[in-house]
Design an enzyme around this catalytic site. Sequence first.
Site, PDB file in Angstrom:
ATOM      1  CE  LYS A   1      -3.855   2.192   2.462  1.00  0.00           C
ATOM      2  NZ  LYS A   1      -4.785   2.112   3.615  1.00  0.00           N
TER       3      LYS A   1
ATOM      4  CB  SER B   1      -7.871   4.111   2.525  1.00  0.00           C
ATOM      5  OG  SER B   1      -7.091   3.518   3.573  1.00  0.00           O
TER       6      SER B   1
ATOM      7  CB  SER C   1      -8.542   1.328   5.430  1.00  0.00           C
ATOM      8  OG  SER C   1      -9.191   2.571   5.586  1.00  0.00           O
TER       9      SER C   1
END
Length: 514
Positions: free
Chosen positions: A106, A181, A205
């Site tokens: 990420k 996210s 997330s």
Amino acid sequence: MASGQGLYKSPAVCPPTEDDLQKLSEELNLKCTTEEIQAITAQFKNTATSFQRLSELPEPTLPVKYPRVPGYRPAEQDNPYNAWSWKCDIKGAATGKLAGKTVGIKDNIAVAGVPMMNGSKILEGYVPEFDATVVTRVLDAGGRILGKTACEDLCFSGFSSTCSSGPVRNPVDETRTVGGSSSGSAALVAGKVVDMAIGGDQAGSIRIPASWSGIVGLKPTWGLVPYTGAMPIELTVDHLGPMAANVHDCALLLEVLAGYDEGRDPRQPRDLKVEPYTALLDKGINGKKIGLLQEGFSTCTEQDVAEMVEQAAQTLTKAGAKVEKVSVPMHLDSFAISEGVAIQGAYNNMIVGNGNGYQWKGYYATSLQEAFFRGRTARPYDYSKGVKMVCLTGEYMNRNYGNKFYAKGQNLATVLTQAYDKVLQEYDVLVLPTSPYKATKLLQADCSTYECIETSQAMLINTAVANSTGHPALSINAGNIEGLPIGMMIMGRHFDETTVLQVARAFEKIRDGE
């Protein structure tokens, strides 16, 4: 003279003038006298000497152990689901638990020499010089990192429309959100582009995109996986965790992230020898007690979601588990408690604190702090609508209420934790829907600001609680409705990821007819 003593040195700090301090005095309502301003201006010269020396001292950094080249921003045809922020190819050790596995990282996690934006124009151009601890652990375990996965703007959205490189599409239905996210991580795993990925989770997330893409995503117990080298939102709710296509790979990656390959058991206060998660997956759940959290089902705005998750949970009786309905009334207040901490916490830690925050022991990424400070002071108007909401709300609350609601939220998070601990004394895990509704359509170009902000938070009603309490929580696909995956969340005791994974694996075997 070898030390440069007596020579001119470029000053580390530009000293304030008397006018500078007078303006600050007025702004802070200190009502300083002329004499006070003059004395403080003179005293700053002594303070500046400390800053000068501090700037000259070398600071520790995180290790970079494996060679790599910077990589590239992929063209549209080379970027499935628009899920890559940046592509690279970093090979780790020749052997290890992750040998042969491809991994996505990420883009709020630092990879040395590879651009990092955290989904935001504010950080555009920043290239960290260090590897986050979890990156080093992946490479040490033989993993092969194929790139940085796209994420929401500063990770502040549960949707997948705010990333500065464009919306991330759901592999299940590319007209729909994949959630956020950790949007790119979920899309690339679900689309079989990578074997596994690391996500980040502050309110859901990891679990929301896992739910909507049909993969497995685990938010570990707070503190189990080091956050060192990742850009935080709010340090008391920040988590990093594994995302994978199946429970085994999720458990495997968790072993690596939690530090098993460093010769210790992260679940124990001492270096006790205990079998790793993967070795315990298929031990079975016969006799385990599973609680269906009724308040978690009541939050569903789509009843078919609640029904599917309950039906899925009931199948665990086939594996010998006992499934019963349970209640934690305070769950219905958990989002209010979480938001009280998250809004001001995120603003003061991530924005005012320049991506590092204050008052915690550990490694501060000073290059990240500098890059974010320069970006946010030069172009704050480039924040997403959701981050602008955080800035305005956070500053308004700071000026008018101090940290009253943040502090009360933290105090009540302790009470909330105790409420879950109490029911988890009787039940091995709790089960509830990950999201209250199915994946929705991606936002259109003419969407309103209200719609943009509202869609970024509405799905977090069940997930945010585990960030406040720190309990481990995993999302696994309960099944599909109209072709759309529905996530079932399994929540366990602190540092009992083993049981959470065992229950998930037992369900996976029943679901898939193994």
